[in-house]
Design an enzyme around this catalytic site. Structure first.
Site, PDB file in Angstrom:
ATOM      1  N   ASP A 157      12.987  -4.011   1.001  1.00 16.24           N
ATOM      2  CA  ASP A 157      12.057  -3.503   1.585  1.00 16.24           C
ATOM      3  C   ASP A 157      11.656  -1.879   1.130  1.00 16.24           C
ATOM      4  O   ASP A 157      12.334  -1.432   0.034  1.00 16.24           O
ATOM      5  CB  ASP A 157      12.660  -2.994   3.155  1.00 16.24           C
ATOM      6  CG  ASP A 157      11.854  -2.370   4.007  1.00 16.24           C
ATOM      7  OD1 ASP A 157      10.691  -2.522   4.097  1.00 16.24           O
ATOM      8  OD2 ASP A 157      12.414  -1.311   4.400  1.00 16.24           O
TER       9      ASP A 157
ATOM     10  N   ASP B  64       9.766   1.185   2.718  1.00 15.52           N
ATOM     11  CA  ASP B  64      10.012   2.553   3.655  1.00 15.52           C
ATOM     12  C   ASP B  64      11.367   2.303   4.258  1.00 15.52           C
ATOM     13  O   ASP B  64      11.793   1.273   5.014  1.00 15.52           O
ATOM     14  CB  ASP B  64       8.840   2.435   4.609  1.00 15.52           C
ATOM     15  CG  ASP B  64       7.455   2.632   4.130  1.00 15.52           C
ATOM     16  OD1 ASP B  64       7.541   3.723   3.667  1.00 15.52           O
ATOM     17  OD2 ASP B  64       6.555   1.820   4.628  1.00 15.52           O
TER      18      ASP B  64
ATOM     19  N   THR C 141       7.067  -5.380   1.436  1.00 14.27           N
ATOM     20  CA  THR C 141       6.759  -4.305   2.248  1.00 14.27           C
ATOM     21  C   THR C 141       5.758  -4.744   3.448  1.00 14.27           C
ATOM     22  O   THR C 141       4.756  -5.549   2.926  1.00 14.27           O
ATOM     23  CB  THR C 141       6.265  -3.020   1.670  1.00 14.27           C
ATOM     24  OG1 THR C 141       5.861  -1.947   2.671  1.00 14.27           O
ATOM     25  CG2 THR C 141       4.845  -3.315   0.827  1.00 14.27           C
ATOM     26  N   SER C 142       5.682  -4.199   4.670  1.00 17.82           N
ATOM     27  CA  SER C 142       4.759  -4.367   5.792  1.00 17.82           C
ATOM     28  C   SER C 142       3.564  -3.343   5.354  1.00 17.82           C
ATOM     29  O   SER C 142       2.685  -3.547   6.183  1.00 17.82           O
ATOM     30  CB  SER C 142       5.550  -4.171   6.951  1.00 17.82           C
ATOM     31  OG  SER C 142       6.307  -5.154   7.184  1.00 17.82           O
TER      32      SER C 142
ATOM     33  N   ASP D  82      16.519  -1.940   6.160  1.00 15.82           N
ATOM     34  CA  ASP D  82      17.116  -0.899   7.042  1.00 15.82           C
ATOM     35  C   ASP D  82      16.303  -1.200   8.426  1.00 15.82           C
ATOM     36  O   ASP D  82      16.432  -0.453   9.298  1.00 15.82           O
ATOM     37  CB  ASP D  82      16.580   0.596   6.476  1.00 15.82           C
ATOM     38  CG  ASP D  82      15.170   0.824   6.689  1.00 15.82           C
ATOM     39  OD1 ASP D  82      14.215  -0.155   6.331  1.00 15.82           O
ATOM     40  OD2 ASP D  82      14.864   1.780   7.239  1.00 15.82           O
TER      41      ASP D  82
END
Length: 207
Positions: free
Chosen positions: A12, A14, A109-110, A165
């Site tokens: 991931d 962020d 990532t989103s 996370d």
């Protein structure tokens, strides 16, 4: 957990490789004020999820066009807010260890591509493979992003380690059939107290 069977690591962005939590929080607080939403409610569900997914949960009465506009506004608040964006402690050391071990890696990532590139650039990280929310039809917790990254790295998802996370990201990793490493006290196949923990585990496995 035995890491000797890992063929690739999927990160991931962020909160995992990039310390951008403060910028993310500032953007959601500003957005919430504009849209009359409780910032506490927004922050409780926003982390790790695509902006449009969070907007739909917060404002379920909006039509598709309005959701798209609201999500675009939320991202716009983040693009230039890079003052305190930096690599997560241990990120560069971990990536250097992967290079020494010959383990391929990717970022999933989103964020959209523009935001991902500026944040990764601010952190001094240049991923060999980057999968953003624009590369999939459904974001986390859907597994598409992690499955796509595994495919691009020519790795079996079952032999990939997803490092996350956020719970939605861990759900995506599990749904992809990957092993999971969880930060910030979350539950995964491996619980990490930081990225340096994973570096040590990988180094001991290869010793």
């Amino acid at each position: 957990m035995d890491l000797s069977g890992i063929d690739a690591v999927l990160f991931d962005m962020d909160g995992t490789l990039v310390d951008s939590d403060a910028a993310v929080e500032r953007a959601w607080r500003a957005w919430s004020a504009e849209y009359g939403v409780s910032p506490t409610a927004a922050l409780a569900i926003a982390h790790g999820s695509p902006a449009d997914h969070t907007v739909r949960r917060l404002l379920p009465w909006l039509d598709d066009a309005a959701v798209t506009a609201a999500a675009a506004r939320q991202l716009a608040l983040q693009y230039d807010d890079l003052s305190d964006v930096r690599p997560t402690p241990g990120a560069h050391e971990l990536l250097a260890t992967l290079a020494r071990l010959g383990l391929p890696w990717a970022v999933v990532t989103s964020a959209d591509a523009r935001l991902a590139k500026v944040r990764l650039g601010a952190a001094g990280i240049d991923p060999p493979v980057l999968v953003t929310v624009e590369d999939v039809s459904a974001g986390k917790p859907d597994p598409q992003g992690y499955l796509r990254a595994a495919e691009l790295l020519d790795a079996s998802p079952a032999r990939c380690l997803v490092v996350e996370d956020a719970e939605v990201g861990l759900q995506a990793g599990r749904a992809a059939g990957a092993m999971t490493a969880a930060l910030k006290g979350l539950d995964g196949d491996l619980r990490l107290d930081g990225l340096a923990h994973l570096t040590r585990r990988l180094q001991s496995t290869s010793a």
